[in-house]
Design an enzyme around this catalytic site. Sequence first.
Site, short mmCIF file in Angstrom:
data_model
loop_
_atom_site.label_atom_id
_atom_site.label_comp_id
_atom_site.label_asym_id
_atom_site.label_seq_id
_atom_site.Cartn_x
_atom_site.Cartn_y
_atom_site.Cartn_z
N SER A 165 0.80 -1.23 0.00
CA SER A 165 0.00 0.00 0.00
C SER A 165 0.83 1.27 0.00
O SER A 165 0.32 2.34 -0.35
CB SER A 165 -0.95 0.01 1.20
OG SER A 165 -0.22 -0.10 2.41
N ASP A 169 -4.44 7.33 8.29
CA ASP A 169 -5.52 6.45 8.73
C ASP A 169 -5.11 5.40 9.75
O ASP A 169 -5.84 4.45 10.01
CB ASP A 169 -6.13 5.74 7.51
CG ASP A 169 -5.09 4.91 6.74
OD1 ASP A 169 -3.94 4.81 7.20
OD2 ASP A 169 -5.45 4.35 5.68
N HIS A 215 -1.18 4.34 7.07
CA HIS A 215 -0.56 5.02 5.94
C HIS A 215 -0.31 6.50 6.23
O HIS A 215 -0.99 7.10 7.07
CB HIS A 215 -1.45 4.86 4.70
CG HIS A 215 -1.88 3.45 4.47
ND1 HIS A 215 -3.13 2.97 4.85
CD2 HIS A 215 -1.21 2.40 3.93
CE1 HIS A 215 -3.21 1.68 4.54
NE2 HIS A 215 -2.07 1.32 3.99
#
Length: 380
Positions: A37, A342, A345
């Site tokens: 990610s 979040d 990240h």
Amino acid sequence: MASKASTIHIFTLFLICIPFSNSIDFNYPAVFNFGDSNSDTGGLVAGVGESLLPPNGQTYFRKPSGRFCDGRLIIDFLMDALELPYLNPYLDSIGAPSFKRGCDFAVAASTILPATANAISPFSFGVQVDQFIRFKSRVLDLQPKGRKADKYIPAADVFQKGLYTFDIGQNDLAGAFYSKTYDQIIASIPTTLAEFEAGIKKLYDEGARNFWIHNTGPLGCLAQNIAKFGTDPSKLDELGCVITHNQASKLLNLQLYALCKKLQGQYSDANVTHVDIFSIKSNLIANYSKYGFEQPIMVCCGTGGPPLNYDSRITCGQTKVLNGTSVTVKACNDSTEYVNWDGIHYTEAANHFVASQILTGKYSDPPFADQMPFLLKLKF
């Protein structure tokens, strides 16, 4: 945000105008990215139908873009510096995506080791490498068939001249803490890196010659890990980060660095660059106020309030009933004040900082800082 955005443009101008050493050549025709990610531009959303809700994407794209962020990722800013378009995900087939200047094989939640049956992402590093091999084969198959596909696919020589970037390994460590002891996790690092080395070798055999490898950031400073493993204050360091997670990150990084040095010697006709992301991110968290941030650990898009504003039961943008009350996870008023978006990240502002530090060349091996005829004091 204007001052932050302008800084990256300054870097871009310098990158265009100055000569680099032979080992670091930023004149790449394309980029092929592999990872999780940290550099996924939409792979998980396209590949498994994962939904990303607003306010994800709000800062730059004005809507969810497939990135786990309020805006752009480190890879996006690096593409800006290379004067290349943002990478389209390999798994996204809608909208006739162009792969002429590269392709993003990264998928959120991916690991270096083969995915387990209950993994969020089945697209482990080995799968991503195999997808690249198929991608290359299809490109070479399509090229002789006319110019219709030319604007969508790279030229044949791009596979040797292009830059291959890697940012993966975080999930191998983070996930292991839920089922293994610390000693078991450390003992598994050589196996993990052997899998990574095997993938690099396959890419080299396919003609890849320019490798750009990021190490893993300080996992212990992510709110998700602090909330789960840092409830005992004795488990935290002076910054409020989980000690064991950061120790594991450091040990993985030491062995990754040794592997990169091995690859530099083994592949004498290749350029293998190691980038110390851990040091950049640790510096940002330790000295956040110096760089214009106000919250180094607390989450921007979260719920629950200080000190973490994070609840593992609900993610950014979701609405759920928690303890009998409907809760919607919204973003903070100004994400540029936060390092963490979040709980897992980074915000666009933090990603921008990390990218700009990468571009100084001081955190790379081989370094290219001595090629810079300037010193920029990055203070937003």
